[in-house]
Motif scaffolding. Structure first.
Motif, PDB file in Angstrom:
ATOM      1  N   LEU A 294       8.447 109.895  14.643  1.00  0.00           N
ATOM      2  CA  LEU A 294       9.448 109.303  13.763  1.00  0.00           C
ATOM      3  C   LEU A 294      10.044 108.041  14.365  1.00  0.00           C
ATOM      4  O   LEU A 294      10.405 107.109  13.654  1.00  0.00           O
ATOM      5  CB  LEU A 294      10.556 110.320  13.486  1.00  0.00           C
ATOM      6  CG  LEU A 294      10.181 111.517  12.607  1.00  0.00           C
ATOM      7  CD1 LEU A 294      11.326 112.512  12.543  1.00  0.00           C
ATOM      8  CD2 LEU A 294       9.794 111.061  11.211  1.00  0.00           C
ATOM      9  N   ARG A 295      10.159 107.988  15.670  1.00  0.00           N
ATOM     10  CA  ARG A 295      10.756 106.836  16.319  1.00  0.00           C
ATOM     11  C   ARG A 295       9.784 105.665  16.396  1.00  0.00           C
ATOM     12  O   ARG A 295      10.164 104.520  16.180  1.00  0.00           O
ATOM     13  CB  ARG A 295      11.209 107.239  17.732  1.00  0.00           C
ATOM     14  CG  ARG A 295      11.719 106.098  18.583  1.00  0.00           C
ATOM     15  CD  ARG A 295      12.917 105.440  17.960  1.00  0.00           C
ATOM     16  NE  ARG A 295      13.295 104.246  18.674  1.00  0.00           N
ATOM     17  CZ  ARG A 295      14.169 103.349  18.228  1.00  0.00           C
ATOM     18  NH1 ARG A 295      14.740 103.516  17.053  1.00  0.00           N
ATOM     19  NH2 ARG A 295      14.479 102.284  18.932  1.00  0.00           N
ATOM     20  N   THR A 296       8.529 105.946  16.702  1.00  0.00           N
ATOM     21  CA  THR A 296       7.572 104.858  16.924  1.00  0.00           C
ATOM     22  C   THR A 296       6.841 104.439  15.663  1.00  0.00           C
ATOM     23  O   THR A 296       6.306 103.342  15.595  1.00  0.00           O
ATOM     24  CB  THR A 296       6.538 105.268  17.977  1.00  0.00           C
ATOM     25  OG1 THR A 296       5.858 106.452  17.534  1.00  0.00           O
ATOM     26  CG2 THR A 296       7.216 105.546  19.311  1.00  0.00           C
ATOM     27  N   GLY A 297       6.788 105.287  14.651  1.00  0.00           N
ATOM     28  CA  GLY A 297       6.050 104.962  13.442  1.00  0.00           C
ATOM     29  C   GLY A 297       6.795 103.968  12.571  1.00  0.00           C
ATOM     30  O   GLY A 297       7.973 103.677  12.763  1.00  0.00           O
ATOM     31  N   ALA A 298       6.088 103.439  11.576  1.00  0.00           N
ATOM     32  CA  ALA A 298       6.685 102.511  10.617  1.00  0.00           C
ATOM     33  C   ALA A 298       5.881 102.561   9.328  1.00  0.00           C
ATOM     34  O   ALA A 298       4.656 102.738   9.355  1.00  0.00           O
ATOM     35  CB  ALA A 298       6.715 101.092  11.172  1.00  0.00           C
ATOM     36  N   PHE A 299       6.565 102.412   8.205  1.00  0.00           N
ATOM     37  CA  PHE A 299       5.879 102.312   6.918  1.00  0.00           C
ATOM     38  C   PHE A 299       6.683 101.398   6.004  1.00  0.00           C
ATOM     39  O   PHE A 299       7.855 101.116   6.248  1.00  0.00           O
ATOM     40  CB  PHE A 299       5.673 103.694   6.285  1.00  0.00           C
ATOM     41  CG  PHE A 299       6.941 104.393   5.872  1.00  0.00           C
ATOM     42  CD1 PHE A 299       7.414 104.293   4.573  1.00  0.00           C
ATOM     43  CD2 PHE A 299       7.660 105.161   6.786  1.00  0.00           C
ATOM     44  CE1 PHE A 299       8.581 104.937   4.186  1.00  0.00           C
ATOM     45  CE2 PHE A 299       8.825 105.820   6.409  1.00  0.00           C
ATOM     46  CZ  PHE A 299       9.286 105.705   5.102  1.00  0.00           C
ATOM     47  N   VAL A 300       6.035 100.932   4.948  1.00  0.00           N
ATOM     48  CA  VAL A 300       6.644  99.972   4.027  1.00  0.00           C
ATOM     49  C   VAL A 300       7.332 100.729   2.894  1.00  0.00           C
ATOM     50  O   VAL A 300       6.721 101.569   2.227  1.00  0.00           O
ATOM     51  CB  VAL A 300       5.584  99.012   3.458  1.00  0.00           C
ATOM     52  CG1 VAL A 300       6.236  98.013   2.507  1.00  0.00           C
ATOM     53  CG2 VAL A 300       4.871  98.273   4.589  1.00  0.00           C
ATOM     54  N   ILE A 301       8.605 100.412   2.691  1.00  0.00           N
ATOM     55  CA  ILE A 301       9.347 100.974   1.557  1.00  0.00           C
ATOM     56  C   ILE A 301       8.999 100.219   0.275  1.00  0.00           C
ATOM     57  O   ILE A 301       8.704 100.803  -0.765  1.00  0.00           O
ATOM     58  CB  ILE A 301      10.861 100.894   1.812  1.00  0.00           C
ATOM     59  CG1 ILE A 301      11.242 101.647   3.083  1.00  0.00           C
ATOM     60  CG2 ILE A 301      11.639 101.408   0.617  1.00  0.00           C
ATOM     61  CD1 ILE A 301      12.689 101.417   3.500  1.00  0.00           C
TER      62      ILE A 301
END
Length: 496
Positions: A294-301
């Protein structure tokens, strides 16, 4: 599991706004600010500011031609001096445009309402897609006269507690303070000249912000490498959501696309590095309870429904949106028109991306349990979609509005009378963050009983890849979905 009906589908897909009315409180603040300033040669000041923006655009285009694509897609490839890779040589404001008193006054009179409308539109969508998100600590990079702060107060009027502004121009900082003078219930606001000054003056535990926004600022950083460095720093200061907004031009799209690609690449690389192996990373990214993922991941809203490469990046088209706004009295007074009467509205084009830390939720696709059928053409390449969308900005763009009754700018009007923030529409079922919602790019074409739309969508359930498709909805095949297609506008979502 959320089950949609035809009515809730239309509500969830609606993201575009009609004509946006600048709130009376901002109109009054702008009017008061301009009354306190010297009005001599205001038309000339506004024109000079516009010419400065054009010169910045030309300079940036020349820099982009010389930039290396590997810097965005794989910043560490063939890098011999990694320790010096991310040392900033230029920063926001180094492009050559200095905001003095004349430039600040011209910006407030001519550009601030339009930029406010674009920021409000973007932040409003973030709130709709994240109904439980209420930022308390906010960072506004390149704040200028506080345009994004006004938009945030309109979208989240009761949640803001502390706002950090980064603006190198002392004149713009004073302008921001002047515009906020008469407002009540303001959060704690601190201004800094740079990100470095911000990190030096606050505790390490206070450096993370729920929301970080950079609006119309990255384009004023001349070097692509330094622009990426700034975005890396902004991402490090982000606890939850990062929003980037740029003008709706090919260069603005390039900036947004490059920063989006770099953040996603950086998050994926960090996740693989922390887990030690790509297979283990994939397992952890699927586990929403894993705090490291959860801390290192990223996704586009928004606006993308996927985290793969942008399908428009290598085409002649570019992803952008339009927000129409009613011109304020200052814009009508000081903005020049090319020999024609100035219209009562203007269309602000913008590009944006909103990213969130964590893992994209795995949701069922909205049409899985709805008995709709679509007739779809074969997928085409973006270059083959030859409709001239610039001529289709908005259907009523060229209509004569001279006989329309203008909206009153009476200072006695309360903010609640023309509130552009909270409304009942936002209480309805929001669209989830899964890969089942595509984005309508450009204006849908309605001919007879058929509606043709260009949609950027996810091609995989996990949102890892996307494509740009042209779809056709026929009334004969699906009256219910056709009704929704006829009401859809540029920027709305489309269910799959």
């Amino acid at each position: 599991m959320r089950v949609f009906t035809s009515e809730t589908l239309r509500s969830a897909a609606k993201q575009s706004q009609g004509i946006h009315h600048v709130p009376p409180s901002l109109i009054r603040s702008i009017k008061r600010f301009l009354q306190e300033k010297e009005k001599a040669h205001m038309h000339r000041k506004v024109l000079r500011l516009s010419e400065s923006f054009e010169s910045i655009k030309d300079a940036n285009l020349q820099l982009v031609m010389a930039a290396s694509r590997e810097l965005v897609e794989d910043p560490l490839k063939k890098c011999k001096e990694r320790s010096k890779r991310w040392k900033i040589k230029s920063s926001y404001g180094d492009i050559g445009l200095t905001y003095g008193d004349d430039e600040a006054v011209a910006y407030v009179a001519s550009r601030m309402p339009a930029v406010y409308s674009a920021c409000h539109r973007v932040l409003r969508e973030v709130r709709r897609r994240l109904p439980d998100f209420s930022p308390k600590r906010v960072l506004d990079f390149g704040s200028g006269p506080g345009t994004a702060l006004w938009a945030m107060r309109g979208v989240w009027p009761r949640s803001l507690e502390r706002v950090n502004l980064v603006e190198p121009s002392k004149t713009m900082q004073r302008t921001c303070q002047s515009l906020l003078e008469d407002l009540k219930d303001l959060p704690v606001i601190h201004s800094y000249e740079s990100i470095q000054a911000l990190t030096r003056n606050i505790e390490k535990t206070d450096r993370e912000h729920d929301l970080v926004i950079a609006s119309y600022a990255l384009g004023e950083i001349p070097s692509l490498k330094d622009r990426i460095t700034v975005v890396r720093q902004l991402w490090d200061l982000t606890r939850d959501v990062l929003v980037l907004v740029e003008p709706g031009t090919p260069h603005g799209f390039d900036i947004i696309h490059q920063m989006r690609s770099h953040i996603l690449w950086m998050a994926n690389r960090k996740c693989r590095k922390n887990d030690g192996a790509s297979s283990k990373a994939c397992e952890d990214m699927q586990n929403s309870n894993n705090m490291m993922a959860l801390r290192t991941g990223a996704f586009v809203i928004a606006p993308c429904s996927h985290d793969g490469p942008c399908p428009l990046a290598k085409s002649e088209k570019y992803c952008h949106f339009v927000q129409r706004l009613e011109r304020t009295s200052s814009q009508r007074t000081y903005k020049r028109s090319k020999g024609e009467s100035l219209r009562g509205f203007e269309d602000e084009k913008f590009c944006f991306v909103a990213l969130r830390r964590g893992v994209r939720p795995q949701e069922t696709w909205p049409l899985d349990d709805v008995k709709f059928e679509t007739e779809r053409q074969t997928i085409q390449e973006p270059e083959d979609l030859d409709t001239d969308y610039e001529e289709q900005l908005l259907p009523e763009a060229d209509e004569d509005i001279s006989n329309e009754e203008p909206v009153s700018n009476n200072s006695d009007i309360t903010d609640s009378d023309t509130d552009n923030g909270y409304n009942e529409e936002d209480e309805q079922v929001p669209a989830d963050l899964g890969g089942g919602w595509g984005r309508i790019i450009f204006t849908p074409v309605r001919r007879g009983n058929r509606v043709t739309m260009d949609v950027c969508r996810s091609t995989k359930q996990d949102g890892s890849e996307g494509s740009f498709e042209r779809i056709v909805i026929s009334k004969m095949d699906n009256p219910g979905l056709h009704r929704q297609a006829r009401k859809s506008l540029w920027g709305d979502l489309w269910p799959f």
